[in-house]
Design a protein around this motif. Structure first.
Motif, PDB file in Angstrom:
ATOM      1  N   GLN A 104       0.604  -1.174  -0.048  1.00 41.03           N
ATOM      2  CA  GLN A 104      -0.138  -0.098  -0.370  1.00 41.03           C
ATOM      3  C   GLN A 104       0.656   0.865   0.289  1.00 41.03           C
ATOM      4  O   GLN A 104       1.218   1.274   0.648  1.00 41.03           O
ATOM      5  N   GLY A 105       0.565   2.141  -0.846  1.00 44.40           N
ATOM      6  CA  GLY A 105       1.156   3.409  -1.066  1.00 44.40           C
ATOM      7  C   GLY A 105       1.424   4.375   0.607  1.00 44.40           C
ATOM      8  O   GLY A 105       0.112   3.907   1.391  1.00 44.40           O
ATOM      9  N   ARG A 106       2.599   5.421   0.619  1.00 48.44           N
ATOM     10  CA  ARG A 106       1.314   6.430   1.579  1.00 48.44           C
ATOM     11  C   ARG A 106       0.298   7.295   1.251  1.00 48.44           C
ATOM     12  O   ARG A 106      -0.766   7.240   2.853  1.00 48.44           O
ATOM     13  N   ARG A 107      -0.130   7.956   0.468  1.00 48.27           N
ATOM     14  CA  ARG A 107      -1.431   8.139   0.313  1.00 48.27           C
ATOM     15  C   ARG A 107      -2.253   7.268   0.530  1.00 48.27           C
ATOM     16  O   ARG A 107      -3.380   7.766   1.031  1.00 48.27           O
ATOM     17  N   ASP A 108      -1.884   6.030  -0.249  1.00 47.34           N
ATOM     18  CA  ASP A 108      -3.468   5.482   0.301  1.00 47.34           C
ATOM     19  C   ASP A 108      -3.897   4.980   2.161  1.00 47.34           C
ATOM     20  O   ASP A 108      -4.917   5.262   2.354  1.00 47.34           O
ATOM     21  N   ARG A 109      -2.447   5.206   2.670  1.00 45.46           N
ATOM     22  CA  ARG A 109      -2.784   4.693   4.086  1.00 45.46           C
ATOM     23  C   ARG A 109      -2.973   6.071   4.856  1.00 45.46           C
ATOM     24  O   ARG A 109      -3.687   6.222   5.730  1.00 45.46           O
ATOM     25  N   GLU A 110      -2.773   6.975   4.065  1.00 47.21           N
ATOM     26  CA  GLU A 110      -3.093   8.898   4.950  1.00 47.21           C
ATOM     27  C   GLU A 110      -4.856   8.677   4.454  1.00 47.21           C
ATOM     28  O   GLU A 110      -5.347   9.477   5.863  1.00 47.21           O
ATOM     29  N   GLU A 111      -4.895   8.330   3.542  1.00 55.88           N
ATOM     30  CA  GLU A 111      -6.130   8.638   2.790  1.00 55.88           C
ATOM     31  C   GLU A 111      -7.102   8.060   4.415  1.00 55.88           C
ATOM     32  O   GLU A 111      -7.820   7.890   4.627  1.00 55.88           O
ATOM     33  N   GLU A 112      -6.936   6.985   4.388  1.00 56.38           N
ATOM     34  CA  GLU A 112      -7.495   5.946   5.238  1.00 56.38           C
ATOM     35  C   GLU A 112      -7.040   6.038   6.841  1.00 56.38           C
ATOM     36  O   GLU A 112      -8.326   6.415   7.738  1.00 56.38           O
ATOM     37  N   ARG A 113      -6.577   6.793   7.126  1.00 55.43           N
ATOM     38  CA  ARG A 113      -5.992   7.975   8.679  1.00 55.43           C
ATOM     39  C   ARG A 113      -7.682   8.409   8.488  1.00 55.43           C
ATOM     40  O   ARG A 113      -7.563   8.655   9.571  1.00 55.43           O
ATOM     41  N   ASP A 114      -7.349   9.770   6.993  1.00 57.36           N
ATOM     42  CA  ASP A 114      -8.364  10.359   7.591  1.00 57.36           C
ATOM     43  C   ASP A 114      -9.668   9.383   7.768  1.00 57.36           C
ATOM     44  O   ASP A 114     -10.971  10.498   8.656  1.00 57.36           O
ATOM     45  N   TYR A 115     -10.318   8.768   6.789  1.00 53.34           N
ATOM     46  CA  TYR A 115     -11.220   8.219   6.535  1.00 53.34           C
ATOM     47  C   TYR A 115     -11.955   7.775   8.173  1.00 53.34           C
ATOM     48  O   TYR A 115     -13.121   8.073   8.758  1.00 53.34           O
ATOM     49  N   VAL A 116     -10.392   6.845   8.852  1.00 47.83           N
ATOM     50  CA  VAL A 116     -10.997   6.718   9.945  1.00 47.83           C
ATOM     51  C   VAL A 116     -11.093   7.878  11.571  1.00 47.83           C
ATOM     52  O   VAL A 116     -12.322   7.288  11.909  1.00 47.83           O
ATOM     53  N   ILE A 117     -10.145   8.979  11.451  1.00 50.28           N
ATOM     54  CA  ILE A 117     -10.402   9.838  12.042  1.00 50.28           C
ATOM     55  C   ILE A 117     -12.421  10.474  11.687  1.00 50.28           C
ATOM     56  O   ILE A 117     -12.400  10.403  12.377  1.00 50.28           O
ATOM     57  N   GLU A 118     -12.440  11.288  10.151  1.00 54.42           N
ATOM     58  CA  GLU A 118     -13.720  11.202   9.776  1.00 54.42           C
ATOM     59  C   GLU A 118     -14.872  10.699  10.283  1.00 54.42           C
ATOM     60  O   GLU A 118     -15.820  10.671  11.254  1.00 54.42           O
ATOM     61  N   LEU A 119     -13.855   9.153  10.379  1.00 54.12           N
ATOM     62  CA  LEU A 119     -16.104   8.132  10.547  1.00 54.12           C
ATOM     63  C   LEU A 119     -16.118   8.699  12.822  1.00 54.12           C
ATOM     64  O   LEU A 119     -16.821   8.565  12.980  1.00 54.12           O
ATOM     65  N   MET A 120     -14.616   8.098  13.146  1.00 54.56           N
ATOM     66  CA  MET A 120     -14.916   8.681  14.741  1.00 54.56           C
ATOM     67  C   MET A 120     -14.798   9.843  14.811  1.00 54.56           C
ATOM     68  O   MET A 120     -16.509   9.844  15.976  1.00 54.56           O
ATOM     69  N   ARG A 121     -15.190  10.471  14.449  1.00 57.24           N
ATOM     70  CA  ARG A 121     -15.773  11.904  15.320  1.00 57.24           C
ATOM     71  C   ARG A 121     -17.677  12.157  14.509  1.00 57.24           C
ATOM     72  O   ARG A 121     -17.774  12.335  15.149  1.00 57.24           O
ATOM     73  N   ARG A 122     -17.369  11.154  13.351  1.00 57.71           N
ATOM     74  CA  ARG A 122     -18.996  10.911  12.764  1.00 57.71           C
ATOM     75  C   ARG A 122     -19.776  10.175  13.981  1.00 57.71           C
ATOM     76  O   ARG A 122     -21.121  10.388  14.395  1.00 57.71           O
ATOM     77  N   VAL A 123     -19.514   9.387  14.893  1.00 57.88           N
ATOM     78  CA  VAL A 123     -19.983   8.537  15.795  1.00 57.88           C
ATOM     79  C   VAL A 123     -20.099   9.559  16.840  1.00 57.88           C
ATOM     80  O   VAL A 123     -20.263   8.810  18.332  1.00 57.88           O
ATOM     81  N   GLY A 124     -19.121  10.545  17.236  1.00 61.02           N
ATOM     82  CA  GLY A 124     -19.177  11.684  18.191  1.00 61.02           C
ATOM     83  C   GLY A 124     -17.842  11.009  19.308  1.00 61.02           C
ATOM     84  O   GLY A 124     -18.208  10.876  20.705  1.00 61.02           O
TER      85      GLY A 124
END
Lengths: 342, 366
Positions: free
Chosen positions: B163-183
């Motif tokens: 996996q490329g680094r960009r993919d991993r950053e994208e994943e991390r951002d998504y996780v953070i967004e999702l965690m924020r989404r669930v409060g």
């Protein structure tokens, strides 16, 4: 001021706590050795009774054995604090040197026995748990029960009879064929052979290791298999394994990433304890296979009442136990993040 | 008069096919048994239900009535030696029971997600919560943007190395967004923490985040609030309501709390002894329960300001290894007749669109 991580603090704490322990062990070994009837001079001179009382008294004075016990203890502890383990009475060599020569052989054997035990025990335990209550599970449970019950020396003798005497596949004794030793780097022959690129020596050393490592490791493998099976069964029934499946995680990843990692915690405890006893308790196997390790040195020294050697060896055993336990504790923190915080 | 208004449903396949059209989930005549030393435990008996897209369905019943077994049957995760004996589980018209194990694995987590009762034991203690959220994406070969990556599907471990680094950053951002989404507050730090570092309510939110990672169309929630404090329960339910509203995820929530189901759900299915005994719009059931068991449940709910003693349904839940020919509820029912003990009522539909399984129920409603 240097900031230390949790792991460093833990290591330092442990090392500091070891010092009084080492002293206590030294004291116990010192006292117990002298509680056994007969001293080294009796044993050396005893049988033929050819030497006179005067000669024996002179020898005792020379070795300091005529002094009262508390004086001997003070002399011993003073030397110990300087890092001097003394001279072997029987062999007239520095004890430190004898241990340096013998310890790598014992460590190498114990590590190979443990590798053998893990390579056999963990997969068998995991597969038994996955195939719970099938024929494989029943057979492996029965076999591991037998494995736990068989003493290592018996396995060693049978191994020699079958693989060395009958088939002639494996050597019966020693660490390596005479003259094949690789250049000394670590003292672990297999590792030295690898480092120097000496493949013939590696092969030969491994052939010598097979039987004693298997004889020592089989019992451990049986215990490892049983513990792995039961903790794996526990974990496979847990909610987080069901949740992993509900996430769509493929079954091999459920087994390894989710189940095995958590199931390894009891196994690591066991391996730590067993490794300590492999290092300390393989005197019989070393004797059967003529393995030039610490176990044989100690056995010889006990029979000869070679006080300094026995005392030093007991301390080495105690310290390796402490060291192995420390490594086990550190491994926990890797496997179980809850431990890292405590 | 009564017999004219009702007709038998779910006994013929033809009637069933018509009823399931346009439904997201269509469970039909499902039977699940757990073999035990005392005989087969019939945990799910002839259950049929449908869930429309965006619908919230509550499955209500007391402990041991087969609610959880029903959820696990839908996911095809009934623990061995339990098994589904017959029936269909259609998701968007595809029968899940016919899928290969690999195809079914692709459905789990991606199209149907599930959250469990006790977050403390359901999150893996050995992995960081962020990794547990990402895992849902990776096992389905999905990137945060939602595009499938076939090479990742084959082996998620190998894809992790490639996996490329960009993919991993994208994943991390998504996780953070999702965690924020669930409060979850400050997710940019907390995604690196382990489950035991979170409170029970926060753990449940993380479990919901894991379930939502692949944007499933259906969320099965097995008593998602039972292990939580009352105030936290309300927060988690609010979150699930938001998800239903904003993301359009249909939810099946299993609960023993009829009041909760009445507040939270569009429709309610009441289960007793492995069967659905009453199913219909939540308002109708809360106002005018038709089945004596639903009535009993409703009467046994504590009410603020009421001075009357709480009603209790007498008797015990029947042994599911030995359900006889008659109605399973008959021994506890105040309205039982000799007919109830002799034969089980079929599922009948009432005029207001409800379905009940009772000989007496329809008479009560008239």
């Amino acid at each position: 001021m240097i900031r230390l991580g949790r792991v460093q603090v833990k290591v330092i704490e442990r090392v500091v706590a070891t010092i009084p322990l080492a002293l206590a062990v030294a004291l116990a070994a010192f006292v117990l050795m002298r509680a056994i009837p007969g001293d080294p001079v009796d044993i050396m001179m005893g049988e033929g009774a050819s030497s006179s009382e005067e000669e024996m008294a002179a020898l005792r004075t020379g070795l300091g054995l005529d002094q009262p016990i508390h004086r001997q203890l003070v002399v011993y502890l003073k030397a110990l604090l300087r890092g001097d383990l003394g001279y072997s009475i029987v062999r007239s060599r520095p004890v430190a040197q004898m241990i340096r020569e013998a310890l790598p052989a014992t460590i190498e054997l114990a590590m190979c026995a443990m590798l053998f035990a893990l390579a056999l025990g963990i997969p068998v335990g995991v597969v038994s748990a996955l195939k719970h209550n099938t024929a494989f599970d029943r057979v492996s449970t029965a076999v591991s029960f037998i494995g736990v019950s068989l003493p290592a020396f018996w396995l060693g003798i049978v191994g020699i009879l079958v693989f060395s005497m009958t088939f002639g596949w494996l050597p019966t004794s020693g660490r390596i064929a005479y003259g094949m030793e690789p250049r000394h780097i670590t003292g672990l022959l297999t590792l030295d052979a690898l480092l120097t690129g000496d493949m013939t020596a590696l092969g030969n050393a491994l052939r010598h290791l097979c039987l004693p490592a298997a004889a020592l490791g089989l019992g451990v493998a049986a215990v490892v298999a049983r513990v792995t099976r039961s903790s794996m069964l526990d974990v496979l029934g847990s909610d987080y394994v069901l949740f992993a499946r509900a996430k769509g995680v493929p079954e091999p990843a459920v087994t390894t990433r989710h189940a095995l990692r958590n199931a390894m915690i009891p196994t690591v405890t066991l391996v730590g304890l067993q490794f300590g006893s492999l290092l300390g308790g393989n005197m019989i196997v070393e004797t059967i296979f003529g393995w030039p390790g610490l176990g044989r040195v100690v056995v010889d020294a006990i029979f000869a009442r070679d006080y300094p050697v026995v005392q030093a060896a007991v301390m080495v055993y105690a310290l390796t136990f402490v060291g192995v336990n420390l490594i086990t504790d550190l491994l926990y923190t890797v496997l179980d993040p809850k431990m890292a915080l405590e | 008069m009564g017999s004219v208004m009702m007709h038998e449903v779910a006994s013929g396949v033809d009637a069933g096919a018509a009823a399931g059209a346009g439904m997201l989930l269509d469970v039909r005549n499902l039977h699940t048994v757990y073999p035990s030393a005392r005989g087969n435990v019939r945990a799910v008996r002839d259950v049929s239900l449908t869930v429309a897209p965006r619908e919230v369905l509550g499955v209500v019943g007391e402990s041991g009535c087969g609610k959880s077994a029903l959820m696990l049957s839908i996911m095809r995760l009934v623990p061995r030696p339990g098994r589904i004996v017959e029936g269909n589980v259609r998701l968007d018209g595809v029968d899940l029971l016919e899928l290969s194990p690999a195809q079914m694995r692709d459905v789990r987590g991606k199209r149907i997600a599930m959250v469990f009762q006790d977050p403390m034991t359901t999150l893996n203690p050995a992995h960081r919560v962020g990794d547990q959220i990402v895992e849902s994406l990776r096992v389905h070969g999905m990137t945060p943007s939602g595009a499938g990556r076939p090479e990742a599907r084959r082996d998620c471990l190998r894809s992790r190395l490639w996996q490329g680094r960009r993919d991993r950053e994208e994943e991390r951002d998504y996780v953070i967004e999702l965690m924020r989404r669930v409060g979850i507050a400050s997710p940019e730090h907390r995604h690196l923490e382990y489950p035991h570092q979170f409170s029970g309510g926060m753990q449940q939110r993380i479990m919901i985040a894991i379930a939502l990672a692949c944007k499933p169309r259906l969320l099965l929630a097995d008593e998602p609030t039972t292990a939580l404090d009352v105030t936290i329960q309300a927060q988690v339910l609010d979150l699930m309501e938001e998800i239903n509203h904003d993301m359009g995820t249909a939810i099946v929530i299993v609960t023993h709390d009829l009041a909760l189901a009445g507040d939270f759900c569009d429709n309610i299915a009441v289960m007793y002894a492995g069967q659905i005994v009453e199913c219909g719009p939540a308002d109708a059931i809360m106002e005018d329960p038709l089945h004596p068991y639903t009535r009993g449940l409703l009467l046994s709910m504590p009410r603020l300001g009421s001075r009357q003693p709480l009603h209790a349904i007498s008797g015990e839940v029947p042994d599911l290894t030995s359900v006889g020919a008659g109605c399973a509820f008959a021994p506890r029912c105040e309205r039982r007749t000799s007919r109830c003990e002799a034969e089980e009522s079929p599922l009948v539909q009432t005029r207001d669109g409800r379905v009940i399984r009772c000989h007496a129920g329809t008479i009560v409603s008239l």
